[in-house]
Design a protein around this motif. Structure first.
Motif, short mmCIF file in Angstrom:
data_model
loop_
_atom_site.label_atom_id
_atom_site.label_comp_id
_atom_site.label_asym_id
_atom_site.label_seq_id
_atom_site.Cartn_x
_atom_site.Cartn_y
_atom_site.Cartn_z
N ASP A 176 0.85 -1.19 0.00
CA ASP A 176 0.00 0.00 0.00
C ASP A 176 0.89 1.24 0.00
OD1 ASP A 176 -1.78 2.07 0.49
OD2 ASP A 176 -2.89 0.99 2.04
N LEU A 177 1.27 1.69 -1.19
CA LEU A 177 2.20 2.81 -1.30
C LEU A 177 1.69 4.08 -0.64
CD1 LEU A 177 4.95 3.76 -2.35
CD2 LEU A 177 3.84 4.27 -4.54
N PRO A 178 0.44 4.50 -0.88
CA PRO A 178 -0.02 5.73 -0.22
C PRO A 178 0.08 5.65 1.31
CG PRO A 178 -1.49 5.17 -2.02
CD PRO A 178 -0.56 3.99 -1.84
N ALA A 179 -0.24 4.52 1.89
CA ALA A 179 -0.15 4.38 3.35
C ALA A 179 1.30 4.46 3.82
CB ALA A 179 -0.78 3.05 3.80
N GLU A 180 2.21 3.86 3.07
CA GLU A 180 3.64 3.94 3.42
C GLU A 180 4.13 5.38 3.35
OE1 GLU A 180 6.16 1.61 4.51
OE2 GLU A 180 4.22 0.78 5.09
N VAL A 181 3.70 6.11 2.33
CA VAL A 181 4.11 7.50 2.18
C VAL A 181 3.63 8.33 3.37
CG1 VAL A 181 3.82 9.59 0.78
CG2 VAL A 181 4.35 7.40 -0.32
N VAL A 182 2.39 8.14 3.77
CA VAL A 182 1.86 8.87 4.93
C VAL A 182 2.67 8.51 6.17
CG1 VAL A 182 -0.13 9.06 6.49
CG2 VAL A 182 -0.46 9.15 4.01
N ARG A 183 2.92 7.23 6.40
CA ARG A 183 3.67 6.80 7.57
C ARG A 183 5.06 7.43 7.60
NH1 ARG A 183 7.53 3.14 8.93
NH2 ARG A 183 7.73 2.29 6.83
N LEU A 184 5.75 7.41 6.46
CA LEU A 184 7.12 7.91 6.40
C LEU A 184 7.17 9.43 6.46
CD1 LEU A 184 8.42 5.32 3.83
CD2 LEU A 184 9.13 5.50 6.23
N ARG A 185 6.24 10.11 5.81
CA ARG A 185 6.21 11.59 5.90
C ARG A 185 5.96 12.02 7.34
NH1 ARG A 185 6.40 14.15 0.89
NH2 ARG A 185 5.41 13.05 -0.82
N THR A 186 5.06 11.32 8.04
CA THR A 186 4.78 11.61 9.44
C THR A 186 6.04 11.45 10.29
OG1 THR A 186 2.48 10.95 9.16
CG2 THR A 186 3.32 10.97 11.41
N ALA A 187 6.89 10.49 9.92
CA ALA A 187 8.14 10.24 10.65
C ALA A 187 9.25 11.20 10.24
CB ALA A 187 8.58 8.80 10.44
N GLY A 188 8.97 12.09 9.29
CA GLY A 188 9.96 13.08 8.89
C GLY A 188 10.93 12.64 7.81
N VAL A 189 10.62 11.53 7.13
CA VAL A 189 11.50 11.05 6.05
C VAL A 189 11.41 12.01 4.86
CG1 VAL A 189 11.84 9.18 4.38
CG2 VAL A 189 11.39 8.66 6.77
N GLN A 190 12.55 12.28 4.24
CA GLN A 190 12.61 13.19 3.09
C GLN A 190 12.34 12.41 1.81
OE1 GLN A 190 16.41 15.14 2.65
NE2 GLN A 190 15.74 16.29 0.87
N PHE A 191 11.53 12.97 0.93
CA PHE A 191 11.21 12.38 -0.36
C PHE A 191 11.81 13.23 -1.47
CE2 PHE A 191 8.14 10.50 2.39
CZ PHE A 191 7.87 9.25 1.85
#
Length: 127
Positions: free
Chosen positions: A81-96
């Motif tokens: 589930d890519l959108p869910a992973e993106v939300v999880r990682l953005r919330t953790a402060g990961v840079q895209f």
């Protein structure tokens, strides 16, 4: 040499920071640490070799060029589930590096590790 493990080497600026980032955000586990020079971590059948500036892999080439992090090569991790992973990682402060892009084979996005190396998250198209 094992056929079940794939080894990829990334040059990193800070071995300990890289180990912590890959473990916390992408579920890698530590195999060994010889920080600040080197550590290896594993996720499934991927063994990621993290080599710092003081490692043997960080030594200058004969022409003087110094190995360094970054570039466009990357590991490719499949997610459900890519959108869910993106939300999880953005919330953790990961840079895209970009936003999700979709093509005929599926959707992908690039993350940036603490040294500037890319990691691609990919969700295959549902067939």
């Amino acid at each position: 040499m094992s056929d079940t493990i794939v080894n990829v080497r990334y040059m990193v600026d800070d071995v300990e920071a890289a180990v912590e980032w890959y473990a916390r955000h992408l579920g890698f586990s530590l195999l060994s640490s010889h920080a600040p020079a080197f550590a290896d971590i594993k996720r499934g059948s991927l063994r990621l070799l993290l080599s710092g500036p003081t490692s043997s892999a960080g030594r200058p080439m004969p022409d003087g060029e110094q190995p360094r992090p970054g570039g466009w090569n990357r590991i490719h991790l499949i997610v459900d589930d890519l959108p869910a992973e993106v939300v999880r990682l953005r919330t953790a402060g990961v840079q895209f590096r970009n936003d999700i892009v979709t093509g005929p084979g599926g959707s992908q996005i690039l993350l940036i590790d603490p040294s500037g190396n890319f990691v691609e998250l990919f969700q295959p198209a549902r067939g």
